[in-house]
Design an enzyme around this catalytic site. Structure first.
Site, PDB file in Angstrom:
ATOM      1  N   HIS A  71      -8.428   0.306  -2.314  1.00  0.00           N
ATOM      2  CA  HIS A  71      -8.109  -0.503  -3.491  1.00  0.00           C
ATOM      3  C   HIS A  71      -8.240  -1.982  -3.131  1.00  0.00           C
ATOM      4  O   HIS A  71      -8.276  -2.342  -1.956  1.00  0.00           O
ATOM      5  CB  HIS A  71      -6.698  -0.198  -4.019  1.00  0.00           C
ATOM      6  CG  HIS A  71      -5.617  -0.445  -3.005  1.00  0.00           C
ATOM      7  ND1 HIS A  71      -5.050   0.554  -2.249  1.00  0.00           N
ATOM      8  CD2 HIS A  71      -5.002  -1.585  -2.604  1.00  0.00           C
ATOM      9  CE1 HIS A  71      -4.140   0.056  -1.441  1.00  0.00           C
ATOM     10  NE2 HIS A  71      -4.094  -1.253  -1.632  1.00  0.00           N
ATOM     11  N   ARG A 116      -6.957  -6.077  -3.441  1.00  0.00           N
ATOM     12  CA  ARG A 116      -5.789  -6.938  -3.629  1.00  0.00           C
ATOM     13  C   ARG A 116      -6.275  -8.311  -4.063  1.00  0.00           C
ATOM     14  O   ARG A 116      -7.288  -8.799  -3.553  1.00  0.00           O
ATOM     15  CB  ARG A 116      -4.971  -7.049  -2.333  1.00  0.00           C
ATOM     16  CG  ARG A 116      -4.260  -5.765  -1.969  1.00  0.00           C
ATOM     17  CD  ARG A 116      -3.625  -5.858  -0.598  1.00  0.00           C
ATOM     18  NE  ARG A 116      -2.884  -4.653  -0.288  1.00  0.00           N
ATOM     19  CZ  ARG A 116      -1.569  -4.501  -0.461  1.00  0.00           C
ATOM     20  NH1 ARG A 116      -0.849  -5.507  -0.945  1.00  0.00           N
ATOM     21  NH2 ARG A 116      -0.972  -3.371  -0.155  1.00  0.00           N
ATOM     22  N   SER A 167       4.907   1.473   3.443  1.00  0.00           N
ATOM     23  CA  SER A 167       5.299   0.332   2.622  1.00  0.00           C
ATOM     24  C   SER A 167       6.543   0.682   1.811  1.00  0.00           C
ATOM     25  O   SER A 167       6.506   1.539   0.924  1.00  0.00           O
ATOM     26  CB  SER A 167       4.163  -0.061   1.677  1.00  0.00           C
ATOM     27  OG  SER A 167       4.632  -0.969   0.690  1.00  0.00           O
ATOM     28  N   VAL A 168       7.644   0.012   2.113  1.00  0.00           N
ATOM     29  CA  VAL A 168       8.910   0.243   1.415  1.00  0.00           C
ATOM     30  C   VAL A 168       8.778  -0.128  -0.067  1.00  0.00           C
ATOM     31  O   VAL A 168       9.269   0.584  -0.950  1.00  0.00           O
ATOM     32  CB  VAL A 168      10.033  -0.583   2.082  1.00  0.00           C
ATOM     33  CG1 VAL A 168      11.331  -0.485   1.299  1.00  0.00           C
ATOM     34  CG2 VAL A 168      10.235  -0.129   3.527  1.00  0.00           C
ATOM     35  N   ARG A 169       8.092  -1.225  -0.338  1.00  0.00           N
ATOM     36  CA  ARG A 169       7.947  -1.682  -1.733  1.00  0.00           C
ATOM     37  C   ARG A 169       7.087  -0.717  -2.547  1.00  0.00           C
ATOM     38  O   ARG A 169       7.349  -0.491  -3.727  1.00  0.00           O
ATOM     39  CB  ARG A 169       7.375  -3.099  -1.751  1.00  0.00           C
ATOM     40  CG  ARG A 169       8.291  -4.113  -1.083  1.00  0.00           C
ATOM     41  CD  ARG A 169       7.769  -5.539  -1.187  1.00  0.00           C
ATOM     42  NE  ARG A 169       8.659  -6.449  -0.500  1.00  0.00           N
ATOM     43  CZ  ARG A 169       8.347  -7.126   0.607  1.00  0.00           C
ATOM     44  NH1 ARG A 169       7.138  -6.997   1.143  1.00  0.00           N
ATOM     45  NH2 ARG A 169       9.220  -7.925   1.176  1.00  0.00           N
ATOM     46  N   LYS A 204      -2.961  -5.929  -7.628  1.00  0.00           N
ATOM     47  CA  LYS A 204      -3.677  -4.826  -6.982  1.00  0.00           C
ATOM     48  C   LYS A 204      -4.641  -4.229  -8.000  1.00  0.00           C
ATOM     49  O   LYS A 204      -4.301  -4.102  -9.179  1.00  0.00           O
ATOM     50  CB  LYS A 204      -2.680  -3.761  -6.505  1.00  0.00           C
ATOM     51  CG  LYS A 204      -3.336  -2.553  -5.845  1.00  0.00           C
ATOM     52  CD  LYS A 204      -2.299  -1.487  -5.469  1.00  0.00           C
ATOM     53  CE  LYS A 204      -1.703  -1.743  -4.120  1.00  0.00           C
ATOM     54  NZ  LYS A 204      -0.931  -0.584  -3.619  1.00  0.00           N
ATOM     55  N   HIS A 232      -7.215  -4.127   2.151  1.00  0.00           N
ATOM     56  CA  HIS A 232      -6.587  -3.706   3.404  1.00  0.00           C
ATOM     57  C   HIS A 232      -7.259  -2.451   3.949  1.00  0.00           C
ATOM     58  O   HIS A 232      -6.753  -1.821   4.871  1.00  0.00           O
ATOM     59  CB  HIS A 232      -5.092  -3.451   3.202  1.00  0.00           C
ATOM     60  CG  HIS A 232      -4.289  -4.712   3.088  1.00  0.00           C
ATOM     61  ND1 HIS A 232      -2.923  -4.747   3.279  1.00  0.00           N
ATOM     62  CD2 HIS A 232      -4.639  -5.994   2.795  1.00  0.00           C
ATOM     63  CE1 HIS A 232      -2.476  -5.987   3.108  1.00  0.00           C
ATOM     64  NE2 HIS A 232      -3.504  -6.757   2.815  1.00  0.00           N
ATOM     65  N   GLY A 233      -8.388  -2.076   3.325  1.00  0.00           N
ATOM     66  CA  GLY A 233      -9.176  -0.957   3.840  1.00  0.00           C
ATOM     67  C   GLY A 233      -8.787   0.409   3.327  1.00  0.00           C
ATOM     68  O   GLY A 233      -9.274   1.425   3.813  1.00  0.00           O
ATOM     69  N   LYS A 234      -7.899   0.444   2.307  1.00  0.00           N
ATOM     70  CA  LYS A 234      -7.368   1.734   1.849  1.00  0.00           C
ATOM     71  C   LYS A 234      -7.930   2.183   0.502  1.00  0.00           C
ATOM     72  O   LYS A 234      -7.357   3.046  -0.157  1.00  0.00           O
ATOM     73  CB  LYS A 234      -5.844   1.664   1.783  1.00  0.00           C
ATOM     74  CG  LYS A 234      -5.205   1.440   3.150  1.00  0.00           C
ATOM     75  CD  LYS A 234      -3.707   1.340   3.047  1.00  0.00           C
ATOM     76  CE  LYS A 234      -3.066   1.121   4.416  1.00  0.00           C
ATOM     77  NZ  LYS A 234      -1.606   0.949   4.313  1.00  0.00           N
TER      78      LYS A 234
END
Length: 317
Positions: free
Chosen positions: A225, A227, A107-109, A188, A221-223
């Protein structure tokens, strides 16, 4: 999103690799170059400005023909590339690993937010190089640890209790890959620590979400944390999550997709991700997003009395 090979290239030193950031003139040269099809996946030698990314990643950069890529001529691009290299150079990457590392999509952001945290003298990442590098390794998927509050990408903190921190994401202000839709609003939620959470803390968070963010869906998104997104963007998130999950499975990277706490996650999203993990098609899974679900018994009796009606938020109107 972009591959790590869009930011840096490997240089073999002894039995491991040192990673070197690209400069924007080398990238600009590559973007104008005519390259044979067989060489599209090789790093490009600009002759004048050094090594550039493989031409197959041209679409990752903002040009007159492609406005959806990264603004690679900004100072922020250089800062992100240097930060990635610092993190990769802090660990040993061998020849058998290097191709897999550089092909990883990140993720660039998220990475721009870590640069902003690093530059904020009030932030713990400004003061701890070790924690900063740990945060970057998590962000680029090189660490198996989940993103907790200390290592999070950051943003504006809008809620916190003993177990959770909720961040308003600041992508509208970004330089490298800003979100152009001025109506964008997303949050988030990170765990303060990766450990079991008390029902009291979960109840506090659910009350906050129900009253202050009742126009948003809580997804994952399964990571590891949560959203908090507008209902209108849920289908888009579903497409991205499904594609990432399937691509990872196809490439042999088995993902431990974390469904998180069912009491917090939007019921339809929990059904969607559960169906995805069972191996169903995208169409089958997405139908669950739009079905009316049977309301489960409220795990927190009396929750609605935790807030007065005049406290109901208009966030998202």
């Amino acid at each position: 999103m972009a591959e790590l090979a869009c930011f840096c290239y490997p240089h073999l030193e002894n039995d491991s690799y040192k990673f070197i950031p690209f400069n924007n003139l080398a990238i600009k040269c590559m973007l104008t170059a005519k390259v044979e099809k067989k060489d599209q996946d090789k790093f490009y030698n600009s002759i004048v400005y050094g090594i550039a990314p493989p031409p197959q990643f041209k679409k990752r950069y903002n040009t007159s023909d492609n406005s959806r890529g990264m603004n690679y001529e900004t100072i922020m691009f250089n800062k992100v590339a240097v930060l990635i290299c610092e993190a990769l150079n802090s660990i040993k990457i061998t020849q058998s690993d290097v191709a897999n590392v550089l092909s990883r999509v990140v993720s660039v952001r998220h990475l721009e937010n870590l640069v902003l945290r690093k530059e904020n003298h009030q932030d713990v990442l400004f003061h701890s190089k070790e924690l900063l590098l740990k945060s970057v390794l998590i962000a680029i998927g090189q660490s198996k640890e989940i993103e907790t509050t200390a290592t999070a990408e950051g943003g504006e903190i809008v809620f916190q209790n003993a177990a959770f921190t909720m961040w308003k994401l600041t992508y509208l202000d970004h330089k490298l890959m800003p979100i152009l839709d001025q109506n964008f609003i997303e949050y988030k939620i990170t765990l303060n620590e990766d450990k079991p959470i008390s029902d009291v803390c979960i109840k506090e968070l659910v009350a906050e979400l129900r009253w202050q963010y009742n126009r948003f869906a809580v997804i994952t998104h399964g990571k590891g944390h949560y959203r908090v997104v507008k209902y209108s963007s849920v289908a888009n998130h579903a497409d991205r999550v499904f594609a990432t999950y399937k691509n990872s499975a196809k490439s042999g990277n088995v993902i431990d997709f974390n469904l998180l706490d069912q009491r917090i996650i939007w019921q339809n999203w929990y059904a969607f991700t559960s169906s995805m993990k069972q191996g169903n098609t995208l169409d089958v899974c997405k139908k669950l997003l739009f079905q009316k679900m049977k309301q489960e018994k409220n795990p927190f009796k009396g929750l609605s009395t935790d807030r007065k009606m005049d406290e109901v938020s208009h966030v998202g109107i």
